[in-house]
Design a protein around this motif. Sequence first.
Motif, PDB file in Angstrom:
ATOM      1  N   ASN A  12      40.436  44.630  33.005  1.00 17.50           N
ATOM      2  CA  ASN A  12      39.172  44.580  32.277  1.00 17.50           C
ATOM      3  C   ASN A  12      39.007  43.251  31.516  1.00 17.50           C
ATOM      4  OD1 ASN A  12      36.765  45.579  31.091  1.00 17.50           O
ATOM      5  ND2 ASN A  12      37.886  46.215  29.269  1.00 17.50           N
ATOM      6  N   PRO A  13      37.878  42.532  31.698  1.00 15.82           N
ATOM      7  CA  PRO A  13      36.742  42.827  32.577  1.00 15.82           C
ATOM      8  C   PRO A  13      37.061  42.468  34.032  1.00 15.82           C
ATOM      9  CG  PRO A  13      36.329  40.802  31.352  1.00 15.82           C
ATOM     10  CD  PRO A  13      37.637  41.350  30.846  1.00 15.82           C
ATOM     11  N   ALA A  14      37.101  43.472  34.874  1.00 16.46           N
ATOM     12  CA  ALA A  14      37.598  43.300  36.241  1.00 16.46           C
ATOM     13  C   ALA A  14      36.796  42.266  37.027  1.00 16.46           C
ATOM     14  CB  ALA A  14      37.583  44.644  36.964  1.00 16.46           C
ATOM     15  N   ASN A  15      35.488  42.317  36.921  1.00 20.54           N
ATOM     16  CA  ASN A  15      34.667  41.400  37.717  1.00 20.54           C
ATOM     17  C   ASN A  15      34.878  39.947  37.292  1.00 20.54           C
ATOM     18  OD1 ASN A  15      33.607  43.636  39.033  1.00 20.54           O
ATOM     19  ND2 ASN A  15      31.883  43.806  37.629  1.00 20.54           N
ATOM     20  N   ASP A  16      34.920  39.698  35.993  1.00 22.70           N
ATOM     21  CA  ASP A  16      35.143  38.332  35.506  1.00 22.70           C
ATOM     22  C   ASP A  16      36.501  37.808  35.935  1.00 22.70           C
ATOM     23  OD1 ASP A  16      32.702  38.527  34.333  1.00 22.70           O
ATOM     24  OD2 ASP A  16      33.407  38.559  32.270  1.00 22.70           O
ATOM     25  N   ASN A  17      37.527  38.629  35.777  1.00 25.18           N
ATOM     26  CA  ASN A  17      38.875  38.180  36.116  1.00 25.18           C
ATOM     27  C   ASN A  17      39.054  38.000  37.620  1.00 25.18           C
ATOM     28  OD1 ASN A  17      39.751  38.067  33.449  1.00 25.18           O
ATOM     29  ND2 ASN A  17      40.322  40.226  33.425  1.00 25.18           N
ATOM     30  N   LEU A  18      38.405  38.846  38.404  1.00 28.55           N
ATOM     31  CA  LEU A  18      38.452  38.681  39.855  1.00 28.55           C
ATOM     32  C   LEU A  18      37.772  37.377  40.274  1.00 28.55           C
ATOM     33  CD1 LEU A  18      38.991  39.658  42.737  1.00 28.55           C
ATOM     34  CD2 LEU A  18      36.880  41.019  42.603  1.00 28.55           C
ATOM     35  N   MET A  19      36.614  37.097  39.698  1.00 22.78           N
ATOM     36  CA  MET A  19      35.908  35.856  40.039  1.00 22.78           C
ATOM     37  C   MET A  19      36.711  34.628  39.611  1.00 22.78           C
ATOM     38  SD  MET A  19      33.299  36.249  41.867  1.00 22.78           S
ATOM     39  CE  MET A  19      32.720  34.565  41.757  1.00 22.78           C
ATOM     40  N   GLU A  20      37.370  34.700  38.455  1.00 24.42           N
ATOM     41  CA  GLU A  20      38.239  33.592  38.039  1.00 24.42           C
ATOM     42  C   GLU A  20      39.304  33.334  39.105  1.00 24.42           C
ATOM     43  OE1 GLU A  20      40.093  33.768  34.257  1.00 24.42           O
ATOM     44  OE2 GLU A  20      38.222  33.802  33.113  1.00 24.42           O
ATOM     45  N   LEU A  21      39.922  34.392  39.593  1.00 23.84           N
ATOM     46  CA  LEU A  21      40.970  34.267  40.609  1.00 23.84           C
ATOM     47  C   LEU A  21      40.428  33.609  41.875  1.00 23.84           C
ATOM     48  CD1 LEU A  21      43.773  34.923  41.825  1.00 23.84           C
ATOM     49  CD2 LEU A  21      42.898  37.204  42.375  1.00 23.84           C
ATOM     50  N   LEU A  22      39.276  34.090  42.340  1.00 26.08           N
ATOM     51  CA  LEU A  22      38.701  33.559  43.577  1.00 26.08           C
ATOM     52  C   LEU A  22      38.307  32.094  43.426  1.00 26.08           C
ATOM     53  CD1 LEU A  22      36.424  36.600  44.581  1.00 26.08           C
ATOM     54  CD2 LEU A  22      38.708  36.052  45.437  1.00 26.08           C
ATOM     55  N   ILE A  23      37.723  31.758  42.297  1.00 25.56           N
ATOM     56  CA  ILE A  23      37.271  30.378  42.084  1.00 25.56           C
ATOM     57  C   ILE A  23      38.464  29.442  41.921  1.00 25.56           C
ATOM     58  CG2 ILE A  23      35.978  28.870  40.521  1.00 25.56           C
ATOM     59  CD1 ILE A  23      34.120  31.292  40.003  1.00 25.56           C
ATOM     60  N   MET A  24      39.524  29.890  41.243  1.00 25.57           N
ATOM     61  CA  MET A  24      40.736  29.065  41.140  1.00 25.57           C
ATOM     62  C   MET A  24      41.337  28.832  42.522  1.00 25.57           C
ATOM     63  SD  MET A  24      42.824  30.122  37.695  1.00 25.57           S
ATOM     64  CE  MET A  24      42.757  31.895  37.943  1.00 25.57           C
TER      65      MET A  24
END
Length: 335
Positions: free
Chosen positions: A70-82
């Motif tokens: 949590n926040p799952a969507n923000d952290n997932l997008m951070e991972l993908l963008i990195m």
Amino acid sequence: MPTVVEPKLIAGNANRPLAEAIARRMSLYRGMSVGLVQARVERFNDQEIFVEVYENVRGEDMFIIQPTSNPANDNLMELLIMADALRRSSASRITAVIPYFGYARQDRRTKARTPITAKLVANMMVEAGIERILTMDLHAAQIQGFFDIPVDNLYASPIFAIDIKNQFADLSDVMVISPDVGGVARARELAKRINAPLSIVDKRREKPGEIAEMTVIGDVTGKRCIIVDDMCDTAGTLCKAAEVIMDHGATEVHAYISHGVMSGPAVERVSKSVLKTLVLTDTIQPTGPVSSAPNIRVLPTAPLFAQSILNIWNGTSVSSLFETDTLGPIYEGIL
């Protein structure tokens, strides 16, 4: 392409303390400084995520440390963008270290016209350039099959077994409890490691989020019971199971949970429950209320993740870390 001389770590904002702890443990294991790659992961005013890596990563073996909690969507997008930033910067390999894998509960279609979001997330990670996944206690083991890349799924049960043996001087009256039928394999694994009997709490739901009835399968009379599960979200099921177990004659109830999601009223429920202790790992960064709760303890996973990263980098076995004989020395003096 230059020779890879060391693994390089980069972290998002999901669990910075864990990433820093992993870097410190790797420094200790290697006898040389291992730090996090300098980068900025921030948001524009409209909450778009922006990543800039300040160091050269060309030809390097990169490990992104980022749970999708949590926040799952923000952290997932951070991972993908990195991952995209590293791929476009010519990193030789990108491994995503995801201590807690979000969306894992959506691993199948439970009814008509529902998604399998865990598979969608897997596709997104591969498309972003991630070439290997390192995670812990996936909610559903079959999620490993959603990827066409290597997935190393670590287990918290060896850490739990070490801690239990240190906390309980006498294991003769200890019993391991699975809070539902689906978690029997996980509970059996821990019970085998500490040579304890196994019992099951069978629960029936009238509708999602509400538990209609709980039944204990097995005799818990006079036992110190340890509930083991992969995650604790609102703690409703956990606290109710502890009450039912105490009503069936147990002397005390403890819980060992891999991922402390701890949303909403979870901390308050645990604090007021019959649970003597709730033990979590730090795969999800503990909040202030979790850290200050008198009956909640947090176990470190950095030693295990640090050694796993080094094994992946060296091309040696990760599964060897599932054994107590191998993991014990890593945690000596820590638990």
